[in-house]
Design a protein around this motif. Structure first.
Motif, PDB file in Angstrom:
ATOM      1  N   ARG A   2       0.805  -1.225   0.000  1.00 44.51           N
ATOM      2  CA  ARG A   2       0.000   0.000   0.000  1.00 44.51           C
ATOM      3  C   ARG A   2       0.835   1.271   0.000  1.00 44.51           C
ATOM      4  N   GLU A   3       2.086   1.180   0.391  1.00 45.66           N
ATOM      5  CA  GLU A   3       2.956   2.348   0.316  1.00 45.66           C
ATOM      6  C   GLU A   3       3.834   2.294  -0.927  1.00 45.66           C
ATOM      7  N   SER A   4       4.322   1.127  -1.286  1.00 49.76           N
ATOM      8  CA  SER A   4       5.249   1.024  -2.413  1.00 49.76           C
ATOM      9  C   SER A   4       4.589   1.319  -3.752  1.00 49.76           C
ATOM     10  N   VAL A   5       3.255   1.247  -3.849  1.00 48.62           N
ATOM     11  CA  VAL A   5       2.593   1.551  -5.124  1.00 48.62           C
ATOM     12  C   VAL A   5       2.812   3.006  -5.534  1.00 48.62           C
ATOM     13  N   PHE A   6       3.231   3.854  -4.586  1.00 43.70           N
ATOM     14  CA  PHE A   6       3.479   5.258  -4.907  1.00 43.70           C
ATOM     15  C   PHE A   6       4.933   5.506  -5.320  1.00 43.70           C
ATOM     16  N   ASP A   7       5.773   4.476  -5.247  1.00 47.74           N
ATOM     17  CA  ASP A   7       7.161   4.628  -5.679  1.00 47.74           C
ATOM     18  C   ASP A   7       7.220   4.717  -7.198  1.00 47.74           C
ATOM     19  N   PRO A   8       8.146   5.530  -7.742  1.00 54.13           N
ATOM     20  CA  PRO A   8       8.252   5.626  -9.205  1.00 54.13           C
ATOM     21  C   PRO A   8       8.702   4.320  -9.829  1.00 54.13           C
ATOM     22  N   PHE A   9       8.131   4.019 -11.000  1.00 56.23           N
ATOM     23  CA  PHE A   9       8.459   2.851 -11.822  1.00 56.23           C
ATOM     24  C   PHE A   9       7.980   1.535 -11.222  1.00 56.23           C
ATOM     25  N   ILE A  10       7.157   1.599 -10.173  1.00 49.65           N
ATOM     26  CA  ILE A  10       6.667   0.374  -9.551  1.00 49.65           C
ATOM     27  C   ILE A  10       5.295   0.033 -10.111  1.00 49.65           C
ATOM     28  N   THR A  11       5.138  -1.203 -10.596  1.00 47.32           N
ATOM     29  CA  THR A  11       3.828  -1.726 -10.986  1.00 47.32           C
ATOM     30  C   THR A  11       3.669  -3.093 -10.344  1.00 47.32           C
TER      31      THR A  11
ATOM     32  N   GLU B  31      -0.624  -2.008 -19.217  1.00 46.38           N
ATOM     33  CA  GLU B  31       0.151  -0.899 -19.757  1.00 46.38           C
ATOM     34  C   GLU B  31       0.249   0.231 -18.750  1.00 46.38           C
ATOM     35  N   GLY B  32       1.389   0.864 -18.704  1.00 42.63           N
ATOM     36  CA  GLY B  32       1.575   2.004 -17.817  1.00 42.63           C
ATOM     37  C   GLY B  32       3.044   2.284 -17.612  1.00 42.63           C
ATOM     38  N   SER B  33       3.344   3.495 -17.204  1.00 38.64           N
ATOM     39  CA  SER B  33       4.734   3.894 -17.006  1.00 38.64           C
ATOM     40  C   SER B  33       5.231   3.602 -15.596  1.00 38.64           C
ATOM     41  N   GLY B  34       4.317   3.292 -14.673  1.00 41.43           N
ATOM     42  CA  GLY B  34       4.709   3.141 -13.282  1.00 41.43           C
ATOM     43  C   GLY B  34       4.859   4.475 -12.568  1.00 41.43           C
ATOM     44  N   MET B  35       4.353   5.543 -13.192  1.00 44.75           N
ATOM     45  CA  MET B  35       4.493   6.883 -12.620  1.00 44.75           C
ATOM     46  C   MET B  35       3.153   7.508 -12.248  1.00 44.75           C
ATOM     47  N   GLY B  36       2.049   6.868 -12.597  1.00 47.73           N
ATOM     48  CA  GLY B  36       0.741   7.478 -12.401  1.00 47.73           C
ATOM     49  C   GLY B  36       0.439   7.840 -10.960  1.00 47.73           C
ATOM     50  N   LEU B  37       0.625   6.881 -10.049  1.00 44.55           N
ATOM     51  CA  LEU B  37       0.335   7.148  -8.637  1.00 44.55           C
ATOM     52  C   LEU B  37       1.396   8.035  -8.007  1.00 44.55           C
ATOM     53  N   THR B  38       2.633   7.932  -8.494  1.00 44.23           N
ATOM     54  CA  THR B  38       3.691   8.825  -8.006  1.00 44.23           C
ATOM     55  C   THR B  38       3.322  10.275  -8.291  1.00 44.23           C
ATOM     56  N   LEU B  39       2.917  10.554  -9.518  1.00 48.49           N
ATOM     57  CA  LEU B  39       2.518  11.908  -9.901  1.00 48.49           C
ATOM     58  C   LEU B  39       1.293  12.356  -9.118  1.00 48.49           C
TER      59      LEU B  39
ATOM     60  N   GLY C 226     -12.116  -3.982  -3.324  1.00 49.47           N
ATOM     61  CA  GLY C 226     -10.806  -3.949  -3.981  1.00 49.47           C
ATOM     62  C   GLY C 226      -9.903  -2.868  -3.450  1.00 49.47           C
ATOM     63  N   ALA C 227      -9.214  -2.181  -4.364  1.00 50.80           N
ATOM     64  CA  ALA C 227      -8.299  -1.112  -3.971  1.00 50.80           C
ATOM     65  C   ALA C 227      -9.070   0.126  -3.523  1.00 50.80           C
ATOM     66  N   ALA C 228      -8.517   0.848  -2.554  1.00 49.42           N
ATOM     67  CA  ALA C 228      -9.158   2.065  -2.054  1.00 49.42           C
ATOM     68  C   ALA C 228      -8.077   3.120  -1.815  1.00 49.42           C
ATOM     69  N   PHE C 229      -8.326   4.316  -2.315  1.00 49.19           N
ATOM     70  CA  PHE C 229      -7.401   5.438  -2.137  1.00 49.19           C
ATOM     71  C   PHE C 229      -8.138   6.587  -1.466  1.00 49.19           C
ATOM     72  N   GLU C 230      -7.457   7.233  -0.554  1.00 48.45           N
ATOM     73  CA  GLU C 230      -8.041   8.318   0.226  1.00 48.45           C
ATOM     74  C   GLU C 230      -7.285   9.614  -0.044  1.00 48.45           C
TER      75      GLU C 230
ATOM     76  N   TRP D 225      -0.544  20.702  -2.861  1.00 49.40           N
ATOM     77  CA  TRP D 225      -1.566  21.605  -2.316  1.00 49.40           C
ATOM     78  C   TRP D 225      -1.793  21.358  -0.826  1.00 49.40           C
ATOM     79  N   GLY D 226      -0.867  20.624  -0.187  1.00 52.96           N
ATOM     80  CA  GLY D 226      -0.934  20.425   1.256  1.00 52.96           C
ATOM     81  C   GLY D 226      -1.808  19.277   1.682  1.00 52.96           C
ATOM     82  N   GLY D 227      -2.187  18.403   0.744  1.00 53.76           N
ATOM     83  CA  GLY D 227      -3.042  17.273   1.072  1.00 53.76           C
ATOM     84  C   GLY D 227      -2.264  15.979   1.214  1.00 53.76           C
ATOM     85  N   THR D 228      -2.986  14.892   1.290  1.00 53.21           N
ATOM     86  CA  THR D 228      -2.385  13.564   1.413  1.00 53.21           C
ATOM     87  C   THR D 228      -3.088  12.609   0.459  1.00 53.21           C
ATOM     88  N   LEU D 229      -2.359  11.603   0.019  1.00 53.00           N
ATOM     89  CA  LEU D 229      -2.938  10.531  -0.795  1.00 53.00           C
ATOM     90  C   LEU D 229      -2.401   9.214  -0.275  1.00 53.00           C
ATOM     91  N   ARG D 230      -3.317   8.341   0.146  1.00 51.27           N
ATOM     92  CA  ARG D 230      -2.915   7.064   0.740  1.00 51.27           C
ATOM     93  C   ARG D 230      -3.733   5.926   0.146  1.00 51.27           C
TER      94      ARG D 230
END
Length: 242
Positions: free
Chosen positions: A184-193, A201-209, A231-235, A217-222
């Motif tokens: 749940r944390e490593s999915v935000f690392d660059p180039f990780i799929t 298909e994907g660059s592995g950068m979508g969640l990083t960006l 399934g998957a849930a993002f906050e 903007w001072g928020g959080t994404l988890r």
């Protein structure tokens, strides 16, 4: 290989320091010229296929498969370069923060989002005032929706979006395969799929960006666990407008 790619980018950027060119200018020139080469690589197989048409009965089918694979790889590399440039340019000329009614912002984005056949969206929103950059928010939501579709694990499904009982956060989830707790944390690392790029298909950068945008903007994404989501849930967390 993913970690090698990350180290390579970081090493290149560190070497730019001290040169008579800014990192922004270096990245812009580097990416522009390399993408031009990749566009040529993507176009060339079409020319070869046209030249082979007159003698197509004598051309092994594998040849066309190889040419198509070249185009797929070129498009994948082009997308990766575009995403790396966007990551490097985040923060420059940032979108202005404005007061936004969250449910209206989400509905506006969904009206413009091209949801693939077989998928639907279950939207359950309460009125909520937020302070955020509208353009950046749209890009974050698009990344989360794209991620839900690509990694769902089926040909269709339901995407859930709500800000109810979330402590003023926005929850985006789906009924797909989900994300194991240890990732749940490593999915935000660059180039990780979590799946090979030959499968998804994907660059592995979508969640990083997406995370970097939210943090700008001072928020959080988890990635979170929520009993309402199979399934998957993002906050997404952000400051409320005063």
């Amino acid at each position: 290989m993913a970690r090698f790619g990350e180290r390579f980018v970081l090493n290149v950027m560190s070497q730019v320091e001290g040169l008579r060119i800014s990192q922004e200018a270096f990245v812009s020139h580097f990416v522009h010229d390399l993408r031009a080469c990749l566009r040529a690589v993507e176009t060339l197989p079409d020319w070869i296929k046209e030249d082979l048409e007159e003698n197509s009965e004598n051309v092994p089918e594998e040849v066309y498969q190889y040419l198509t694979s070249i185009q797929v790889s070129a498009r994948r590399a082009d997308r990766l370069l575009a995403d790396v440039r966007e990551l490097c340019e985040l923060g420059a000329g940032a979108d202005p923060i404005e007061k936004v009614e969250l449910s209206a912002a989400v509905r506006s984005l969904l009206d413009r989002y091209n949801l693939p056949d077989g998928f639907d969206i279950e939207l359950n929103m309460a009125e909520q005032q937020c302070a955020l950059p509208q353009v950046s928010f749209d890009k974050v939501m698009t990344a989360l929706l794209d991620n839900a579709v690509k990694h769902h694990g089926g040909r269709g499904g339901t995407i859930f979006i709500t800000n109810i009982n979330t402590n003023a956060a926005l929850l985006v989830g789906d009924d797909g395969a989900g994300i194991a707790e240890e990732y749940r944390e490593s999915v935000f690392d660059p180039f990780i799929t979590l799946k090979p790029r030959d499968v998804v298909e994907g660059s592995g950068m979508g969640l990083t960006l997406a995370r970097r945008r939210v943090e700008s903007w001072g928020g959080t994404l988890r990635a979170v666990a929520d009993p309402r989501v199979k399934g998957a849930a993002f906050e997404i967390g952000f400051s409320t407008a005063g």
